[in-house]
Scaffold this motif. Structure first.
Motif, PDB file in Angstrom:
ATOM      1  N   MET A   1      26.465  14.548  23.435  1.00 19.13           N
ATOM      2  CA  MET A   1      27.163  15.802  23.682  1.00 19.13           C
ATOM      3  C   MET A   1      28.653  15.604  23.509  1.00 19.13           C
ATOM      4  O   MET A   1      29.188  14.611  23.937  1.00 19.13           O
ATOM      5  CB  MET A   1      26.869  16.279  25.108  1.00 19.13           C
ATOM      6  N   SER A   2      29.299  16.641  22.967  1.00 17.94           N
ATOM      7  CA  SER A   2      30.741  16.529  22.773  1.00 17.94           C
ATOM      8  C   SER A   2      31.465  16.968  24.015  1.00 17.94           C
ATOM      9  O   SER A   2      32.218  17.924  24.020  1.00 17.94           O
ATOM     10  CB  SER A   2      31.164  17.394  21.583  1.00 17.94           C
ATOM     11  N   ALA A   3      31.192  16.315  25.119  1.00 20.51           N
ATOM     12  CA  ALA A   3      31.828  16.687  26.379  1.00 20.51           C
ATOM     13  C   ALA A   3      33.203  16.088  26.446  1.00 20.51           C
ATOM     14  O   ALA A   3      33.461  15.015  25.933  1.00 20.51           O
ATOM     15  CB  ALA A   3      30.983  16.198  27.556  1.00 20.51           C
ATOM     16  N   HIS A   4      34.096  16.771  27.129  1.00 21.15           N
ATOM     17  CA  HIS A   4      35.499  16.339  27.232  1.00 21.15           C
ATOM     18  C   HIS A   4      35.772  15.888  28.635  1.00 21.15           C
ATOM     19  O   HIS A   4      35.392  16.542  29.592  1.00 21.15           O
ATOM     20  CB  HIS A   4      36.388  17.527  26.866  1.00 21.15           C
ATOM     21  N   ARG A   5      36.408  14.756  28.765  1.00 22.76           N
ATOM     22  CA  ARG A   5      36.840  14.274  30.082  1.00 22.76           C
ATOM     23  C   ARG A   5      38.323  13.962  29.981  1.00 22.76           C
ATOM     24  O   ARG A   5      38.750  13.201  29.123  1.00 22.76           O
ATOM     25  CB  ARG A   5      36.045  13.030  30.472  1.00 22.76           C
ATOM     26  N   SER A   6      39.108  14.546  30.866  1.00 24.06           N
ATOM     27  CA  SER A   6      40.548  14.313  30.852  1.00 24.06           C
ATOM     28  C   SER A   6      40.866  13.101  31.696  1.00 24.06           C
ATOM     29  O   SER A   6      40.774  13.138  32.921  1.00 24.06           O
ATOM     30  CB  SER A   6      41.285  15.535  31.410  1.00 24.06           C
ATOM     31  N   THR A   7      41.225  12.005  31.038  1.00 26.23           N
ATOM     32  CA  THR A   7      41.519  10.767  31.762  1.00 26.23           C
ATOM     33  C   THR A   7      42.864  10.231  31.340  1.00 26.23           C
ATOM     34  O   THR A   7      43.243  10.330  30.164  1.00 26.23           O
ATOM     35  CB  THR A   7      40.440   9.706  31.462  1.00 26.23           C
ATOM     36  N   PRO A   8      43.668   9.681  32.273  1.00 22.96           N
ATOM     37  CA  PRO A   8      44.992   9.201  31.914  1.00 22.96           C
ATOM     38  C   PRO A   8      44.940   8.052  30.918  1.00 22.96           C
ATOM     39  O   PRO A   8      44.042   7.225  30.958  1.00 22.96           O
ATOM     40  CB  PRO A   8      45.560   8.733  33.263  1.00 22.96           C
ATOM     41  N   VAL A   9      45.901   7.983  30.026  1.00 23.57           N
ATOM     42  CA  VAL A   9      46.133   6.862  29.121  1.00 23.57           C
ATOM     43  C   VAL A   9      47.629   6.575  29.084  1.00 23.57           C
ATOM     44  O   VAL A   9      48.411   7.462  29.469  1.00 23.57           O
ATOM     45  CB  VAL A   9      45.627   7.163  27.690  1.00 23.57           C
ATOM     46  N   PHE A 213      42.604  22.360  25.702  1.00 21.96           N
ATOM     47  CA  PHE A 213      42.891  22.798  27.064  1.00 21.96           C
ATOM     48  C   PHE A 213      42.716  21.700  28.112  1.00 21.96           C
ATOM     49  O   PHE A 213      42.546  21.987  29.295  1.00 21.96           O
ATOM     50  CB  PHE A 213      42.011  23.989  27.441  1.00 21.96           C
ATOM     51  N   GLY A 214      42.784  20.440  27.706  1.00 25.17           N
ATOM     52  CA  GLY A 214      42.607  19.366  28.673  1.00 25.17           C
ATOM     53  C   GLY A 214      43.640  19.377  29.787  1.00 25.17           C
ATOM     54  O   GLY A 214      43.318  19.142  30.954  1.00 25.17           O
ATOM     55  N   TYR A 215      44.893  19.660  29.437  1.00 26.70           N
ATOM     56  CA  TYR A 215      45.953  19.646  30.450  1.00 26.70           C
ATOM     57  C   TYR A 215      45.864  20.872  31.355  1.00 26.70           C
ATOM     58  O   TYR A 215      46.107  20.770  32.570  1.00 26.70           O
ATOM     59  CB  TYR A 215      47.322  19.583  29.774  1.00 26.70           C
ATOM     60  N   LEU A 216      45.528  22.019  30.789  1.00 22.68           N
ATOM     61  CA  LEU A 216      45.315  23.197  31.618  1.00 22.68           C
ATOM     62  C   LEU A 216      44.179  22.949  32.594  1.00 22.68           C
ATOM     63  O   LEU A 216      44.283  23.289  33.780  1.00 22.68           O
ATOM     64  CB  LEU A 216      45.020  24.404  30.723  1.00 22.68           C
ATOM     65  N   ALA A 217      43.097  22.349  32.100  1.00 18.61           N
ATOM     66  CA  ALA A 217      41.959  22.052  32.971  1.00 18.61           C
ATOM     67  C   ALA A 217      42.356  21.093  34.088  1.00 18.61           C
ATOM     68  O   ALA A 217      41.963  21.274  35.246  1.00 18.61           O
ATOM     69  CB  ALA A 217      40.819  21.466  32.137  1.00 18.61           C
ATOM     70  N   ASP A 218      43.143  20.078  33.754  1.00 16.52           N
ATOM     71  CA  ASP A 218      43.585  19.098  34.736  1.00 16.52           C
ATOM     72  C   ASP A 218      44.468  19.745  35.800  1.00 16.52           C
ATOM     73  O   ASP A 218      44.361  19.423  36.987  1.00 16.52           O
ATOM     74  CB  ASP A 218      44.342  17.982  34.014  1.00 16.52           C
ATOM     75  N   ARG A 219      45.312  20.652  35.393  1.00 21.92           N
ATOM     76  CA  ARG A 219      46.254  21.282  36.323  1.00 21.92           C
ATOM     77  C   ARG A 219      45.584  22.295  37.240  1.00 21.92           C
ATOM     78  O   ARG A 219      45.909  22.371  38.433  1.00 21.92           O
ATOM     79  CB  ARG A 219      47.380  21.967  35.516  1.00 21.92           C
ATOM     80  N   PHE A 220      44.639  23.077  36.685  1.00 24.09           N
ATOM     81  CA  PHE A 220      44.141  24.236  37.422  1.00 24.09           C
ATOM     82  C   PHE A 220      42.661  24.155  37.785  1.00 24.09           C
ATOM     83  O   PHE A 220      42.062  25.153  38.180  1.00 24.09           O
ATOM     84  CB  PHE A 220      44.417  25.507  36.613  1.00 24.09           C
ATOM     85  N   GLY A 221      42.068  22.976  37.700  1.00 22.40           N
ATOM     86  CA  GLY A 221      40.729  22.792  38.221  1.00 22.40           C
ATOM     87  C   GLY A 221      39.616  23.371  37.365  1.00 22.40           C
ATOM     88  O   GLY A 221      38.628  23.895  37.908  1.00 22.40           O
TER      89      GLY A 221
END
Length: 321
Positions: A1-9, A213-221
């Motif tokens: 699956m092309s799932a997205h996970r926002s993880t720090p690098v 939208f990874g950063y938007l997702a990280d910021r706003f849940g």
């Protein structure tokens, strides 16, 4: 699956050329439709790669510098290119402002050439806590940090320090512009948070045409269920297996809307909806480029407010029958 996970690098003015050179300057200006340029010969030139960052720079510097924006409105930041005249002006700028993190794939070599010539380059991505877009098969730094107003505040802070080092920019006027824009970003962050709070947690699931939208997702849940193009760039292509996996993910998460960038055709999202028999709305948003004047997203702040309203509306659609 092309799932997205926002993880720090590990954020218009044309220079006036005196005398006989006026005709040449006009000819160059007509040949560089994607470029916002300006001003008086005694003002420093700040060249900016993207129109989102170009708008931010214009807001904070006011009339104390000429701003040349390379990316046309409505263009794809991953693929737009510049003319020979624009590339030459880039190498004569007093400061170049780029997004970085691999976003401006079509102009990276020109920014590198300017840096090699000794032009200072400010990379906005260096000022933020970078996330990674991640799929089962690939990953990379996410360049779309502007979808989080808090990270854009960090960009403005770092940009301000860089602009203060440019000879000819009025420090007092610049500080006034920076303070005013920080206030605008704080208001935007508050308003986005309040708008998204109206969505129940189970509705905060995003699907886009690529991972934007990874950063938007990280910021706003939010959680990012996946992307039609499982990459951080529009230049990649999905496989049939990618589309099937995303279709299953959309069904599992009961996602009502796919958000596609206005600079890219919605064809792949439509193929997903038709061939994979996924029943979703497809909505176009100006996520990576400002719109033309009068189209609702002509500034960064307007773009973010418009997209917030569209996301809330799109995710508020009742579950599919």
């Amino acid at each position: 699956m092309s799932a997205h996970r926002s993880t720090p690098v590990p954020v218009h003015r044309r220079r006036v050329v005196r005398g006989a050179a006026v005709a040449v300057a006009l000819a160059v200006g007509l040949g560089t439709a994607g470029c916002t340029a300006a001003g008086d010969t005694d003002r420093p030139l700040v060249a900016v790669t993207t129109n989102i960052l170009g708008d931010v720079v214009e807001q904070v510097v006011g009339d104390t510098a000429d701003v040349m924006v390379l990316m046309p409105r409505g263009a794809d930041p991953h693929s737009f290119e510049v003319s020979a005249q624009e590339a030459a002006r880039l190498r004569s700028a007093d400061l170049v402002v780029e997004n970085g993190l691999g976003l401006e794939e079509g102009v990276a070599r020109h920014v590198a050439a300017a840096a090699a010539d000794g032009v200072p380059v400010f990379t906005a991505g260096d000022a933020v806590d970078v996330l990674a877009w991640t799929t089962d098969d690939d990953s990379g730094p996410d360049p779309h940090f502007w979808t989080d107003p808090a990270r854009m505040t960090a960009v403005v802070d770092a940009l301000g320090a860089e602009l203060h080092d440019v000879d000819g920019i009025d420090d007092a006027a610049l500080d006034t512009g920076l303070d005013a824009y920080r206030d605008e970003l704080a208001d935007l962050d508050d308003d986005m948070g309040a708008a998204f709070a109206a969505l129940p947690e189970e509705r905060r699931a995003l699907v886009t045409n690529h991972h934007v939208f990874g950063y938007l997702a990280d910021r706003f849940g939010f959680r990012v269920v996946g992307a039609v193009v499982p990459s951080g760039t529009t230049l990649a292509s999905p496989s049939a297996a990618d589309l099937r996996d995303l279709a299953f993910a959309i069904e599992d998460a009961d996602v009502p809307t796919i958000f596609v960038d206005a600079s890219q055709p919605a064809r792949l999202a439509e193929v997903l909806a038709d061939e994979a028999d996924v029943r979703v709305d497809i909505r176009s948003l100006p996520t990576e480029s400002l719109s033309a004047e009068g189209d609702g997203a002509a500034t960064y702040l307007a773009m973010m407010r418009a997209n917030t309203d569209a996301i809330v509306d799109g995710l508020s659609i009742r579950n599919r029958e």
